[in-house]
Write a protein that holds these residues in place. Sequence first.
Motif, short mmCIF file in Angstrom:
data_model
loop_
_atom_site.label_atom_id
_atom_site.label_comp_id
_atom_site.label_asym_id
_atom_site.label_seq_id
_atom_site.Cartn_x
_atom_site.Cartn_y
_atom_site.Cartn_z
N GLY A 536 0.82 -1.20 0.00
CA GLY A 536 0.00 0.00 0.00
C GLY A 536 0.86 1.25 0.00
O GLY A 536 0.58 2.22 -0.72
N LYS A 537 1.92 1.24 0.80
CA LYS A 537 2.81 2.39 0.86
C LYS A 537 3.60 2.55 -0.44
O LYS A 537 3.82 3.67 -0.91
CB LYS A 537 3.75 2.26 2.06
CG LYS A 537 3.01 2.34 3.39
CD LYS A 537 3.90 1.96 4.57
CE LYS A 537 3.08 1.92 5.86
NZ LYS A 537 3.87 1.46 7.02
N LEU A 538 4.02 1.42 -1.04
CA LEU A 538 4.67 1.49 -2.34
C LEU A 538 3.75 2.12 -3.37
O LEU A 538 4.16 3.01 -4.13
CB LEU A 538 5.08 0.09 -2.80
CG LEU A 538 6.34 -0.54 -2.19
CD1 LEU A 538 6.49 -1.97 -2.68
CD2 LEU A 538 7.57 0.28 -2.56
N ASN A 539 2.51 1.66 -3.41
CA ASN A 539 1.58 2.16 -4.42
C ASN A 539 1.27 3.63 -4.21
O ASN A 539 1.20 4.42 -5.17
CB ASN A 539 0.30 1.34 -4.40
CG ASN A 539 0.49 -0.05 -4.97
OD1 ASN A 539 1.44 -0.30 -5.71
ND2 ASN A 539 -0.38 -0.97 -4.62
N ARG A 540 1.07 4.02 -2.95
CA ARG A 540 0.78 5.44 -2.70
C ARG A 540 1.99 6.31 -3.05
O ARG A 540 1.83 7.44 -3.55
CB ARG A 540 0.37 5.63 -1.24
CG ARG A 540 -1.02 5.07 -0.93
CD ARG A 540 -1.51 5.49 0.44
NE ARG A 540 -0.78 4.84 1.53
CZ ARG A 540 -1.04 3.62 2.00
NH1 ARG A 540 -2.02 2.90 1.46
NH2 ARG A 540 -0.36 3.12 3.01
N GLY A 541 3.18 5.79 -2.82
CA GLY A 541 4.37 6.54 -3.22
C GLY A 541 4.44 6.74 -4.71
O GLY A 541 4.83 7.82 -5.19
N VAL A 542 4.07 5.72 -5.48
CA VAL A 542 4.06 5.85 -6.94
C VAL A 542 2.95 6.79 -7.37
O VAL A 542 3.15 7.68 -8.22
CB VAL A 542 3.88 4.46 -7.59
CG1 VAL A 542 3.62 4.61 -9.09
CG2 VAL A 542 5.11 3.60 -7.36
N GLU A 543 1.76 6.64 -6.80
CA GLU A 543 0.59 7.41 -7.25
C GLU A 543 0.76 8.91 -7.05
O GLU A 543 0.13 9.70 -7.77
CB GLU A 543 -0.65 6.95 -6.49
CG GLU A 543 -1.22 5.63 -6.99
CD GLU A 543 -2.47 5.23 -6.23
OE1 GLU A 543 -3.50 4.96 -6.89
OE2 GLU A 543 -2.43 5.18 -4.99
N ARG A 544 1.57 9.30 -6.09
CA ARG A 544 1.77 10.74 -5.89
C ARG A 544 2.52 11.37 -7.06
O ARG A 544 2.50 12.59 -7.24
CB ARG A 544 2.53 11.00 -4.59
CG ARG A 544 1.76 10.61 -3.33
CD ARG A 544 2.53 10.98 -2.08
NE ARG A 544 1.84 10.52 -0.88
CZ ARG A 544 2.23 9.50 -0.11
NH1 ARG A 544 3.33 8.83 -0.44
NH2 ARG A 544 1.55 9.16 0.96
N HIS A 545 3.20 10.54 -7.88
CA HIS A 545 4.04 11.08 -8.95
C HIS A 545 3.70 10.54 -10.33
O HIS A 545 3.99 11.20 -11.33
CB HIS A 545 5.51 10.77 -8.63
CG HIS A 545 5.99 11.44 -7.39
ND1 HIS A 545 6.58 12.68 -7.39
CD2 HIS A 545 5.93 11.05 -6.09
CE1 HIS A 545 6.87 13.03 -6.14
NE2 HIS A 545 6.49 12.06 -5.34
N PHE A 546 3.14 9.35 -10.39
CA PHE A 546 2.86 8.69 -11.67
C PHE A 546 1.44 8.11 -11.65
O PHE A 546 0.85 7.93 -10.59
CB PHE A 546 3.85 7.54 -11.91
CG PHE A 546 5.28 7.94 -11.94
CD1 PHE A 546 5.88 8.36 -13.12
CD2 PHE A 546 6.06 7.90 -10.79
CE1 PHE A 546 7.21 8.72 -13.16
CE2 PHE A 546 7.39 8.26 -10.82
CZ PHE A 546 7.97 8.68 -12.00
N THR A 547 0.96 7.82 -12.84
CA THR A 547 -0.25 7.03 -12.94
C THR A 547 0.11 5.59 -12.57
O THR A 547 1.02 5.00 -13.17
CB THR A 547 -0.83 7.08 -14.36
OG1 THR A 547 -1.13 8.45 -14.69
CG2 THR A 547 -2.09 6.24 -14.47
N LEU A 548 -0.57 5.05 -11.58
CA LEU A 548 -0.25 3.70 -11.13
C LEU A 548 -0.59 2.72 -12.24
O LEU A 548 -1.75 2.63 -12.68
CB LEU A 548 -1.04 3.37 -9.86
CG LEU A 548 -0.64 2.09 -9.14
CD1 LEU A 548 0.76 2.20 -8.55
CD2 LEU A 548 -1.65 1.77 -8.03
N PRO A 549 0.38 1.96 -12.73
CA PRO A 549 0.11 1.05 -13.85
C PRO A 549 -0.76 -0.13 -13.40
O PRO A 549 -0.51 -0.74 -12.36
CB PRO A 549 1.50 0.59 -14.28
CG PRO A 549 2.36 0.77 -13.10
CD PRO A 549 1.80 1.93 -12.33
#
Length: 799
Positions: A536-549
């Motif tokens: 969850g933390k990995l995904n939220r970290g990505v989502e703040r900067h990129f569109t989550l694939p």
Amino acid sequence: MKDVTPLTDGWSLRHDQALLPAQVPGCVHTDLLAAAVIPDPFLEHNETEVAWVGRRAWTYLNDVSHDSRHERTDLVFDGLDTAAGITFAGREIGRTRNMHRTYRFDVTGLTGPLEVRFASAYDEAEAVRGVTGDRPNVYPEPFQYIRKMASSFGWDWGPTLVTAGIWRPVRLEHWSTARLASVRPLVTVDEATGNVEVRIQVERTAQGAGRSLLARATVAGKTAEARFEGDEAVLRLTVERPRLWWPRGYGDQPLHDLDVTLLDQDGELDTWHRRIGFRTVELDRSPDARGTGFTLVVNGERVFARGVNWIPDDVFPSRITPERYRTRLAQAADANIDLVRIWGGGIYEDEAFYDACDELGLMVWQDFLFACAAYPEEQPLRGEVEAEARDNVVRLMPHASLVLWNGNNENLWGFRDWDWEPGLAGDSWGEGYYLGLLPRVVAELDPTRHYAAGSPWSGSWDHHPNDPDHGTYHSWEVWNRQDYAEYRANVPRFVSEFGWQAPPTMATLRRALPGEILAPDSPGMLHHQKAEDGNGKLNRGVERHFTLPEGDFDRWHYLTQVVQARAVAAGIEHWRSHWPTCAGTVVWQLNDCWPVSSWAAIDGDGRPKPLHHELRRVYADRLLTLQPGDEGLVLAVVNQSATQWRTSVTLSRLEADGTQLGRSVLEATVAPRSVLRLPVPGGTVPAGSTAKEFLVADADGLRATYFPVPDKDFAYVRPDFGVEVEPVSGSGGKVDIVVNAHTLVRDLLLQADRLSPTAAADRGLVTLLPGEQVRIRVDGCGDVAADDVRAALFCADTK
């Protein structure tokens, strides 16, 4: 002269009614694995299938015969894991309950069957808990009731594989008259003179009592002798103008052989050998207008510590060879790291670890082994803690690389913030160790080094234990709850833990999860993610900067590694730009103990993640960084080298397609070991929250970039670049991957392990402007075509 007989061969492990071949040093898990009794616990879900191993008692057996001409024979265990009873020739000769100690038993005249019976660590811990009562900790495992590697019981990056066994060497020592029981070299430097005060203790046989002995010490061509009739002697040597030992990046690491010989009138009785280095280490904790500092001062030079945290490199530590230590620590040095903190939930490492640090110039911060729990201070633990501390302070103090003793990891903080205090209701929890016993042992045995009570620790209860303005600080709110930009919210005095997760390299994942269709939430990936809500933390970290694939594991894998590298770089660049207020960063963490998604820069198979390459950049002596803040955009020119840095910094304000909108050149003269902060001229600052502009700073081959908005909001042009493969003549199979950018290419990454599991690239993330070229040298990939390389190349500016 003393004779030594290693007891390496001939061991067996009793498993049910069978005897299996056993490796010593080793452990039950590795012996069962070698005998094909259990599957590899690092693969798939096998960790859970072998959990029964840690719940059982185990016995190691050997038949030991010896014939000695000496008065005394000792059986010496350098490490027993953990609660054991030892029987020799039918006689119980001792019991142990501490993995972190050396044990010596008088076995004079005994010969025959040798048995070492290990109780389950769980049973031992529960028995001690029954005596001391419950104490809180961060995991539902009883690790604080047994003096054993805490992370054997699992951690938020490690498996639960509770070991038992003879994990360090065992031998017979045959001796007469007297032996060297301990040697403590106190090494100091007074102006231009190196001083070595060698304090020795001897043990005597009954026949040797009262006999006159001679102790001789030699170092750097100097010799001192002392004749004595008691059990102690002090020898003092002086070396004029010795070459000083320095951390890497500050000077050389000259080491000197220190030899101690014990003699009587008949000749040599015993010898001792180590290598020492001459240097001074101070810890400046002076109060100032900002709070209380925490700055290491080596040979009078104030140091910004470029550090990493170290965990055991294998959950089965007996498998870590000297070569493996050197490889991992050389990787640290290659990343411009100069300090390694040995974390308190692991072990006091093997001599080979500290030898490598001595030679590589890596300062060692050594935790005493307490982590993330309230530890009872009653017997039987208190006596074990003191004996363990004394053993290891004496063993490790000769090493020049060792610069700091530290009482614990996060326990003082935990008492104040993690709701321990009400439940303890006045029961002991470890404070007496950290503020009483351990500093007393260090002051008595190793007064040449400083002691810190814990990490984090503000220096006293007058301040919160994790106060960024005082002492050491752990920054975990960012990874747990915030964007990495929040690292810029404060300037701690010394950041001894912070970090960001990412999965291991693809080749490591494929080895650990054979046949699995990989997805962020596939069964094997989830099993090899031990952190609470880690994905969850990995995904939220990505989502703040990129569109989550969605449904694109390769893209997710790349983006999580990019965010890890960017996050850690954001913290280090910000904190380095505020030297000397902030005097060090220690990244969590350098290494892994198995294949897992974690904060490590080097994964469990020893492969560097992009973070490792990024550490090389942000820990280099010279660094450019663009820092947004209340005062506007600032260019920080960081010079940690020993020479002045005079340079011209070109600032280019560009549109997404590479069109130049503004340009300025700033002349910078930066003194050695200092930082220059310059405001970015208004004409080169990208407008507001524009999605079409960015800023690049270039100087002497170094580059910093500033994008005002997250990648997902930026108006990237579709990346376009050419790829060529060029063999490197005379290199033994290396190739250069040449990438020519026709557009902006942000955070280009070649995942070399996709070309071959043995392949490694010489660089990580790189950003290219239109018309620029990069050469990436790859070793171990064999013959590859440009199409193969393209499939292993990723960049951030791909929607």
